[in-house]
Motif scaffolding. Structure first.
Motif, short mmCIF file in Angstrom:
data_model
loop_
_atom_site.label_atom_id
_atom_site.label_comp_id
_atom_site.label_asym_id
_atom_site.label_seq_id
_atom_site.Cartn_x
_atom_site.Cartn_y
_atom_site.Cartn_z
N THR A 73 0.88 -1.17 0.00
CA THR A 73 0.00 0.00 0.00
C THR A 73 0.91 1.22 0.00
O THR A 73 1.99 1.21 0.62
CB THR A 73 -0.90 0.04 1.25
N LEU A 74 0.49 2.25 -0.72
CA LEU A 74 1.30 3.46 -0.84
C LEU A 74 0.59 4.62 -0.15
O LEU A 74 -0.61 4.80 -0.31
CB LEU A 74 1.49 3.83 -2.32
N ARG A 123 4.21 0.25 2.28
CA ARG A 123 4.05 -0.82 3.28
C ARG A 123 3.72 -2.13 2.61
O ARG A 123 2.80 -2.18 1.77
CB ARG A 123 2.91 -0.49 4.25
N SER A 124 4.43 -3.19 2.98
CA SER A 124 4.08 -4.51 2.46
C SER A 124 2.65 -4.84 2.93
O SER A 124 2.24 -4.42 4.02
CB SER A 124 5.05 -5.57 2.98
N THR A 125 1.91 -5.59 2.12
CA THR A 125 0.54 -5.91 2.50
C THR A 125 0.51 -6.94 3.63
O THR A 125 -0.53 -7.17 4.22
CB THR A 125 -0.24 -6.46 1.30
N ILE A 163 10.07 -4.39 9.96
CA ILE A 163 11.31 -3.76 9.48
C ILE A 163 10.95 -2.41 8.87
O ILE A 163 10.08 -2.32 8.00
CB ILE A 163 11.97 -4.64 8.40
N LEU A 164 11.65 -1.36 9.32
CA LEU A 164 11.49 -0.04 8.71
C LEU A 164 12.76 0.28 7.94
O LEU A 164 13.86 0.20 8.49
CB LEU A 164 11.26 1.02 9.81
N VAL A 165 12.60 0.60 6.66
CA VAL A 165 13.75 0.99 5.83
C VAL A 165 13.65 2.50 5.60
O VAL A 165 12.59 3.01 5.23
CB VAL A 165 13.73 0.25 4.47
N PRO A 211 9.33 -12.97 7.20
CA PRO A 211 8.66 -13.18 8.49
C PRO A 211 8.03 -11.88 9.03
O PRO A 211 7.01 -11.91 9.69
CB PRO A 211 9.77 -13.65 9.43
N LEU A 212 8.67 -10.75 8.75
CA LEU A 212 8.18 -9.47 9.26
C LEU A 212 7.68 -8.60 8.12
O LEU A 212 8.16 -8.71 6.99
CB LEU A 212 9.32 -8.71 9.98
N GLY A 213 6.74 -7.73 8.43
CA GLY A 213 6.31 -6.76 7.45
C GLY A 213 7.44 -5.77 7.18
O GLY A 213 8.31 -5.56 8.03
N ILE A 214 7.42 -5.17 6.00
CA ILE A 214 8.46 -4.21 5.62
C ILE A 214 7.79 -2.89 5.25
O ILE A 214 6.84 -2.86 4.46
CB ILE A 214 9.27 -4.74 4.42
N THR A 215 8.28 -1.82 5.85
CA THR A 215 7.80 -0.47 5.53
C THR A 215 9.01 0.32 5.04
O THR A 215 10.04 0.35 5.72
CB THR A 215 7.19 0.20 6.77
#
Length: 375
Positions: free
Chosen positions: A49-50, A66-68, A76-78, A133-137
Motif C-alpha cells: 500500500t502506498l 508498506r508490504s501488504t 522492518i522499517l527501511v 517473516p516481518l512486514g516491511i515499511t
C-alpha cells in the motif's frame, strides 16, 4: 527477466540511472516530487500500500510503502532519502557515466544507489513465493540533507512501531557499516552593537563584528578532538560599510557530539555565550537537530546478525562510528538501528561523487537476506 540472476548488476545500474537522472535538490520540491512519482510507479505492481504525504515548508513529498503482510506487529522499517545536496544543473558537470568500477552522478552514492537497491531487493523478495517473516515499511523522504525538518515526526513515529530500522545511507571506507553517529546541533548567533561614524566618532560605537571575533574564538576553543566533539563556525556576516562601526553581526554554527552527555554539556555552553563588551548583546538560538546515535545492545546484535549474512555472501562487514548525522539518529535510541547499508563508493556531496559498481550485487543481496531472516 532474460537474465536468471535477480541481482544482475547491469539491471540494478539501469534502475539507479533513472533515479539519478532526475535531479532532486532539497530546495526544488517539484523535482523531488517527480522522482517520488517515479518511485511510486515502480511499486504499483507489487503487494504494497502506498501513502504519499504532501510536502510542507518548501520541501517535497514523502512516500511510505508498506508490504501488504506483517503490518499488525513490529516489523522492518527501511529509511531512504531522495533529496541531494547538488543544485539543479549539476548533472551537466557530473553526468551519469560508468568508468571501470565507478558509476558517477549527482546523489548516486548519497544515497540514490542505496535507496534503489533496497527497492530492488524488495522487488526480488516479492518475486518469490515466500513472504518475509516481518512486514516491511520503506519510507522515502525529501529533506534529509537539510536535517529532516518535515520528515522527523514521521520517522520517529514509524521508528517506534518498528522492531528493526535499516538505513540505506552509503557504506564507508571500503563497505563499512555504521553502528553509531554523532549528534548534530545547529545554532545562529545574533550580535547587536552600536553604530557610529568610524572616522569622526569612533568612541560612540560598539562593534558587533569585534564581539563576533570573541564569540568565534570561544566557539572554536570548544573543539575537543579527543572527545570527538567538533564545533564549526561555518557562516559569518556583519557590518554595512567600511567607515561605519558595525551594529550587527551574525554566525551559523555546527556542533557534533558522540554522546547524550556531551550534547547536554555543549548545547548548554553554546546557548550560554555572553558578550564581553559593554553595550553589545549576544543572542544564541538553536539546539540539537539530531540526537546522538549510540551503539545499543539491540543495535549491536542486529549488526552481528548482518555480519553473519555478509560472510555467507562472501564479504567482511566491519562496523564504525561516523561524524555525519542521518535519519538513523532519530530511531537508534529506542529501536535496533543499522546504518550505512547502501552502496559503497566515495565523494558524497562532491563533484566526483561515485558508487562502486562491484558493490551493487553484494549489497542488494545483503538487504534481501535481511528482509528474509529478521524476525
Amino acid at each position: 527477466m532474460a537474465n536468471s540472476n535477480p541481482f544482475d548488476t547491469r539491471t540494478i545500474l539501469d534502475g539507479i540511472r533513472r533515479w539519478v537522472e532526475i535531479e532532486t535538490p532539497t530546495e526544488a520540491p517539484d523535482q523531488v516530487n517527480k522522482l517520488v512519482s517515479l518511485v511510486a510507479d515502480q511499486y504499483r505492481d507489487l503487494p504494497v500500500t502506498l501513502e504519499r504525504i504532501a510536502g510542507v515548508d518548501g520541501c517535497g513529498d514523502h512516500l511510505v510503502v508498506r508490504s501488504t503482510w506483517g503490518q499488525d506487529r513490529p516489523g522492518i522499517l527501511v529509511l531512504s532519502h531522495l533529496d541531494t545536496v547538488h543544485p539543479m544543473g549539476f548533472i551537466e558537470r557530473l553526468p551519469f557515466k560508468v568508468e571501470g568500477d565507478s558509476a558517477f552522478g549527482p546523489g548516486i552514492y548519497d544515497m540514490k544507489g542505496g535507496a534503489y537497491i533496497a527497492h530492488h531487493a524488495f522487488r526480488a523478495l516479492c518475486a518469490t513465493s515466500d513472504r518475509s517473516p516481518l512486514g516491511i515499511t520503506h519510507i522515502f523522504t525529501s529533506d534529509e540533507e537539510i536535517g529532516s525538518p518535515t520528515s522527523r515526526a514521521l520517522i520517529e513515529k514509524e521508528g517506534r512501531k518498528a522492531r528493526y530500522v535499516l538505513v540505506t545511507e552509503p557504506a564507508r571506507d571500503g563497505g563499512k557499516i555504521v553502528t553509531g553517529r554523532k549528534g548534530v546541533g545547529r545554532f545562529q548567533v545574533f550580535i547587536k552593537g552600536v553604530p557610529a561614524h568610524a572616522g569622526t566618532r569612533p568612541q560612540d560605537g560598539r562593534s558587533a563584528v569585534r564581539e563576533l571575533a570573541n564569540v568565534i574564538q570561544a566557539l572554536e576553543g570548544m573543539n575537543d578532538l579527543k572527545r570527538g566533539v567538533t564545533v564549526n563556525v561555518g557562516v559569518v556576516s556583519g557590518g554595512t560599510r567600511p567607515n561605519v562601526t558595525p551594529e550587527e553581526a551574525y554566525a551559523e554554527v555546527d556542533l557534533r557530539v558522540p554522546s547524550f552527555a556531551d550534547a547536554e554539556e555543549f548545547v548548554g555552553r553554546i546557548l550560554g555565550l555572553t558578550s564581553k563588551t559593554d553595550g553589545v548583546t549576544v543572542t544564541v538560538k538553536g539546539d540539537l537537530n539530531r540526537p546522538p546515535y549510540e551503539k545499543s545492545n539491540a543495535g549491536a546484535s542486529l549488526y552481528e546478525h548482518t555480519k553473519v549474512l555478509a560472510a555467507e555472501l562472501g564479504f567482511d562487514l566491519i562496523d564504525m562510528h561516523t561524524g555525519g548525522g542521518s535519519d538513523g539518529n532519530f530511531t537508534a535510541a529506542h529501536t535496533a538501528t543499522l546504518d550505512g547499508l547502501g552502496v559503497d563508493g566515495k565523494g558524497a556531496h562532491t563533484h566526483y561523487e561515485q558508487l562502486y559498481v562491484s558493490s551493487l550485487e553484494p549489497r542488494a543481496r545483503l538487504l534481501y537476506r535481511l528482509y528474509q531472516t529478521l524476525q
